[in-house]
Design a protein around this motif. Structure first.
Motif, mmCIF file in Angstrom:
data_model
loop_
_atom_site.group_PDB
_atom_site.id
_atom_site.type_symbol
_atom_site.label_atom_id
_atom_site.label_comp_id
_atom_site.label_asym_id
_atom_site.label_seq_id
_atom_site.Cartn_x
_atom_site.Cartn_y
_atom_site.Cartn_z
ATOM 1 N N HIS B 15 -8.649 -0.733 5.516
ATOM 2 C CA HIS B 15 -7.267 -0.871 4.537
ATOM 3 C C HIS B 15 -6.025 -0.325 5.671
ATOM 4 C CE1 HIS B 15 -9.111 -2.140 0.696
ATOM 5 N NE2 HIS B 15 -9.790 -1.051 0.595
ATOM 6 N N LEU B 16 -6.305 0.547 6.244
ATOM 7 C CA LEU B 16 -5.265 1.113 7.006
ATOM 8 C C LEU B 16 -4.467 0.209 7.866
ATOM 9 C CD1 LEU B 16 -4.165 3.914 7.298
ATOM 10 C CD2 LEU B 16 -5.543 4.525 9.008
ATOM 11 N N LYS B 17 -5.478 -0.619 8.453
ATOM 12 C CA LYS B 17 -5.314 -1.652 9.527
ATOM 13 C C LYS B 17 -4.263 -2.680 8.695
ATOM 14 C CE LYS B 17 -8.983 -1.597 12.726
ATOM 15 N NZ LYS B 17 -10.387 -2.483 12.815
ATOM 16 N N THR B 20 1.191 -2.100 6.893
ATOM 17 C CA THR B 20 2.044 -1.998 8.146
ATOM 18 C C THR B 20 3.047 -1.168 8.026
ATOM 19 O OG1 THR B 20 3.091 -3.917 7.170
ATOM 20 C CG2 THR B 20 1.793 -4.204 8.984
ATOM 21 N N HIS B 21 3.948 -1.053 6.598
ATOM 22 C CA HIS B 21 4.927 -0.156 6.428
ATOM 23 C C HIS B 21 4.486 1.221 6.074
ATOM 24 C CE1 HIS B 21 7.582 -3.669 6.347
ATOM 25 N NE2 HIS B 21 6.675 -4.222 5.451
ATOM 26 N N SER B 22 5.172 2.159 6.419
ATOM 27 C CA SER B 22 4.877 3.359 6.081
ATOM 28 C C SER B 22 4.956 3.587 4.491
ATOM 29 C CB SER B 22 5.776 4.601 6.709
ATOM 30 O OG SER B 22 7.041 4.660 6.314
ATOM 31 N N SER B 23 3.784 4.488 3.889
ATOM 32 C CA SER B 23 4.012 4.448 2.473
ATOM 33 C C SER B 23 3.067 5.559 2.214
ATOM 34 C CB SER B 23 3.347 3.297 1.956
ATOM 35 O OG SER B 23 2.072 2.941 2.384
ATOM 36 N N SER B 24 3.085 6.093 0.913
ATOM 37 C CA SER B 24 2.318 7.213 0.704
ATOM 38 C C SER B 24 0.519 6.562 0.694
ATOM 39 C CB SER B 24 2.632 7.639 -0.721
ATOM 40 O OG SER B 24 2.421 6.665 -1.950
ATOM 41 N N ILE B 25 0.425 5.575 0.339
ATOM 42 C CA ILE B 25 -0.996 5.146 0.612
ATOM 43 C C ILE B 25 -1.513 5.174 1.936
ATOM 44 C CG2 ILE B 25 -0.298 2.749 0.385
ATOM 45 C CD1 ILE B 25 -3.636 4.081 -1.005
ATOM 46 N N LYS B 26 -0.329 4.800 2.985
ATOM 47 C CA LYS B 26 -0.938 4.782 4.282
ATOM 48 C C LYS B 26 -1.112 6.148 4.888
ATOM 49 C CE LYS B 26 0.104 2.813 8.759
ATOM 50 N NZ LYS B 26 1.236 2.140 9.587
ATOM 51 N N ASP B 27 -0.257 7.087 4.307
ATOM 52 C CA ASP B 27 -0.448 8.254 4.553
ATOM 53 C C ASP B 27 -1.678 8.859 4.079
ATOM 54 O OD1 ASP B 27 1.353 10.299 5.872
ATOM 55 O OD2 ASP B 27 1.331 11.259 4.145
#
Lengths: 610, 229
Positions: B15-17, B20-27
């Motif tokens: 999912h991380l890959k 693309t945009h930084s977001s709370s879920i990416k964090d």
């Protein structure tokens, strides 16, 4: 964060002294608060950086002697003073607690006197509360003021002459006076000063007493307990403490005052026994014996002293019953010796045990003429003992049994038979009949019998071997802590019988050596000491055995104390989980000493050839 | 347990890959999942409670969530948080009864997106603790599907109900028995009875139950995460 909605805020508001804090302060306090949980029976590890508050449950605080200090419930604080941190805090119930950063707490409320003073006073209050709880249990917990013999201290101005002070002390029969200067405490003079200063230095007795006083004496606040006074005396190596209230000397507590309080219980009980009229009185008195055991333990008495005091109460009860019987039946027609056997003879009783007793009658005894008197006497005493909790001997070794109520010459023939023909039954009796003590009557009857017996046992090596072999019957449970060798019979399957496995083997060893070396002591520790002196045992062997014996008995007493405290019947079955790991280690060492001594005895007395 | 960790971590990286945009879920996904051989004394736990309009994650809504943090095996009250979510739908009669939350209050609530952002930042790197994990698990996953198009959120979750069932050897059908209810269990562990009944106070209640359970396991400084899952 919605702190104002938290339940903990309401709890804080209802907790002293936080009830007088500002709402914002409570919110700040919560930012430094943590919630923890400990289950029932477990010890809390307190950290000095925190102040603790019971949210739910109960916390038991005991001092270093395992003495109850306080029990805390909801809304009560602990861990506020560093002195208390040393005490054991355990959860009496499942406990939910709050802990708060101590430094932050004090900074937050530095301007609030009510809150700051609360914790200064709390220490004192906890002590007072504790006094109330345990007042009936331990007299040493009373305030020093209440236990000082003379509530008025003798105050003498420092300019008074030595001679006058000496006269005052003699007249008032006191051992110390407080010296004042302008009505302020400035020194103390004890009787010792007259020896070390006046006599030794040949001082002129017209000199002012100020020259011989000890300056700036240590004093104690009036509300402090006897225990604290004792510790203070021990630490400073002094025997007198002026009692101070509002900066004024109001009394004096001496080591003798404290000592009197401590032995008070045994002495008091024995006095009660001596004035009792009948066996009903004695029955009432003997009910206090378990309590005495507990008290003695709590005042940190040596186990030897504990067993000795319990045994002396047993002896006093027995003697008083005989006196009562004699006043009921009239003077005895012939001389007799009332003899106790077993643990009471050895002064090794803890709590109540069976009665083992016998009567040695003078050879003037005639069955037809005197039989009835002595059988009545024996019945009165044995029934009385039973009512007092010294239950009838299951093996019927009691003076009520005709076999054990015999003239001197018959007893002599009994012993001859046992020594010369040591069959199993004779050996079974050995553990009872070779530990005898005369409690009442003509003790020369027993002394003569024992002299005769010891003369024979010292010479008879076959008897000695049999005794030694018999003493190896009970072995110490060395495998105990890995895979518990426990009593497979009976109900206590997960418990260790400390009496049979630990105490009895040592008592037996001491008896075998005593009989073969003609040692006259009866008490096990006395026997071992006597044997070490006379060379019957090596000094180190005897010392090791004494230490092992003391330790095993200590664990046994501890166990019985817990049973008494929780109103259970007292027994010798100790569960492993009751014993701390450190005690387990020591117990293991004690058991290996016993095993070593047993095998040494086995080879010395050549038990293997039997 | 080890396999599920690898799967979860695999999905996390996958999912991380994708993001693309930084977001709370990416964090959130940037934080590795807590390994199950860790000692619990070294871990941080986020104890969570949801209140929903019903049990069906597909049709019901989260109306409030509360959480608190456990660190050093102590609950930190200052971390306790209560978030109301505007469900953009009417509350039914009986829900109001349970939660005492009114439509008016919920109108002032935040959006689900906003609530999840805050929650994810608290969940990152922590072990989640809930009582009866079906609700929270399904509603979190449902929210993640709606908001981030993820079928399930990789996370490490402990269920105090399961700890209790394991303890009493009731490993059978997953039935929420009366005796296994949060407040019944709290009574069993001599924990206080709380008047308030909202997501935050329930999260605290669950956290305290969790502390009690691990203390009852004994030697709590040696307990590993895997002992509790």
């Amino acid at each position: 964060m919605e702190i104002e909605a938290l339940e903990i805020i309401d709890f804080f508001k209802a907790t002293l002294p936080l009830d007088c804090s500002e709402p914002e302060q409570l919110e700040l306090l919560i930012s430094k608060t943590e919630v923890g949980y400990r289950r029932k029976g477990h010890v809390l590890t307190l950290k000095p950086d925190f102040l603790y508050l019971v949210r739910k449950g109960a916390v038991l605080i005991e001092d270093e002697n395992e003495k109850l200090f306080s029990i805390l419930g909801e809304h009560q604080w602990f861990g506020y003073s560093n002195q208390l941190l040393l005490y054991t805090h355990s959860c009496k119930e499942d406990t939910l607690y709050y802990r708060i950063d101590k430094q932050y707490f004090h900074e937050l409320f530095s301007n609030n006197n009510t809150i700051e003073n609360f914790f200064v006073d709390a220490n004192l209050k906890a002590g007072i509360k504790f006094q109330n709880i345990t007042k009936q249990n331990n007299l040493l917990n009373d305030s020093v003021l209440s236990m000082s013999r003379a509530n008025d201290a003798y105050l003498v101005d420092q300019k008074t002459s030595i001679e006058q002070v000496a006269k005052l002390m003699t007249k008032k029969n006191i051992t110390s006076v407080v010296i004042t200067s302008n009505d302020k405490l400035c020194g103390i003079v004890t009787d010792r000063a007259f020896c070390t200063k006046v006599a030794a230095e040949k001082l002129d007795v017209t000199e002012p007493v100020g020259t011989i006083m000890s300056k700036k004496p240590i004093s104690i606040a009036h509300y402090k307990s006897g225990v604290e006074a004792m510790l203070l005396m021990a630490n400073a190596q002094i025997r007198h403490l002026p009692i101070v209230k509002n900066k004024k000397v109001v009394g004096m507590i001496t080591a003798a005052d404290l000592l009197r309080k401590q032995s008070h219980n045994v002495v008091f009980l024995i006095n009660e026994i001596l004035v009792s009229k009948d066996s009903d009185d004695l029955t009432m008195i003997s009910k206090q014996v378990p309590l005495l055991l507990q008290k003695s333990f709590e005042s940190n008495m040596d186990e030897h002293d504990i067993t000795y005091s319990v045994s002396s109460i047993g002896r006093s009860i027995n003697q008083q019953l005989l006196k009562q019987a004699e006043s009921l039946l009239g003077a005895p027609p012939v001389e007799y010796a009332w003899v106790v056997a077993g643990s009471m003879a050895r002064s090794e009783q803890i709590a109540h045990s069976d009665q083992d007793n016998l009567l040695i009658l003078s050879d003037d005894y005639q069955q037809d003429l005197h039989g009835e008197y002595f059988s009545k006497l024996a019945k009165y005493v044995c029934d009385g003992l039973n009512a007092c909790g010294y239950v009838y001997c299951p093996g019927d070794v009691m003076a009520t049994n005709d076999k054990w109520r015999q003239p001197f010459s018959v007893w002599k023939s009994y012993f001859n038979k046992w020594i010369n023909e040591p069959d199993p039954k004779a050996l079974m009796y050995a553990s009872i009949f070779f530990d005898l003590k005369c409690l009442y009557g003509d003790s020369t009857l027993l002394d003569d019998l024992l002299s005769d017996v010891l003369k024979k046992t010292v010479k008879n090596t076959i008897f000695q071997s049999h005794m030694a072999a018999n003493a190896l019957h009970y072995t110490a449970p060395l495998g105990f802590f890995r895979n518990f060798i426990l009593d497979k019979n009976g109900v206590n399957q997960n418990a260790l019988d400390l009496k049979k496995k630990g105490v009895v083997p040592i008592v037996d060893i001491a008896r075998v050596y005593a009989l073969s070396h003609g040692a006259r002591s009866i008490n096990t520790q006395d026997r071992l000491k006597e044997l070490a002196e006379t060379g019957g045992l090596s000094q180190s062997g005897a010392n090791d055995l004494i230490e092992a014996y003391k330790f095993i008995n200590l664990i046994r007493i501890k166990h019985q104390r817990y049973q008494i405290r929780s109103d259970n019947l007292v027994d010798n079955y100790v569960l492993t989980e009751e014993i701390s790991s450190l005690d387990q280690k020591h117990l293991k060492d004690a058991f290996s000493i016993v095993t070593d001594m047993q095998s040494a005895m086995g080879s010395q007395y050549q038990t293997s050839i039997l | 347990m080890i396999f599920s960790y690898f799967f979860a971590d695999y999905y996390r990286k996958k999912h991380l890959k994708r993001l693309t945009h930084s977001s709370s879920i990416k964090d959130y996904l940037n934080h590795p999942l807590v390994k199950s051989n860790k000692l619990i004394k070294d871990l941080e736990f986020l104890v969570l409670d949801f209140e929903t309009t019903g049990l069906d994650a597909d049709n019901d809504r989260i109306i409030s969530l509360g959480y608190t943090v456990i660190k050093n095996l102590h609950l930190l009250p200052k971390t306790s948080t209560h978030v109301l979510i505007n469900p953009k739908q009417q509350l039914t009669e009986d829900n109001v009864g349970i939660h005492k939350l009114t439509d008016e209050e919920l109108q002032n609530g935040v959006s689900l997106n906003c609530a999840m952002e805050g929650l994810l930042s608290e969940m990152a790197g922590r072990v989640i603790v809930v009582h009866f994990d079906v609700i929270e698990k399904s509603f979190i996953n449902r929210a993640c599907l709606l908001l981030y198009q993820m079928k399930s959120l990789p996370m490490v979750m402990i269920d105090t109900l399961k700890i209790e069932q394991k303890k009493s050897q009731h490993i059978g059908p997953y039935v929420k028995q009366q005796s296994m209810r949060l407040y019944a269990l709290r009574e069993k562990y001599n924990l206080p009875r709380y008047r308030a009944h909202n997501a935050m106070q329930d999260a605290i209640a669950t956290a305290e139950l969790f502390l009690a359970q691990i203390d009852y396991i004994g030697r709590k400084h040696l307990i590993k995460l895997k002992d509790l899952i």
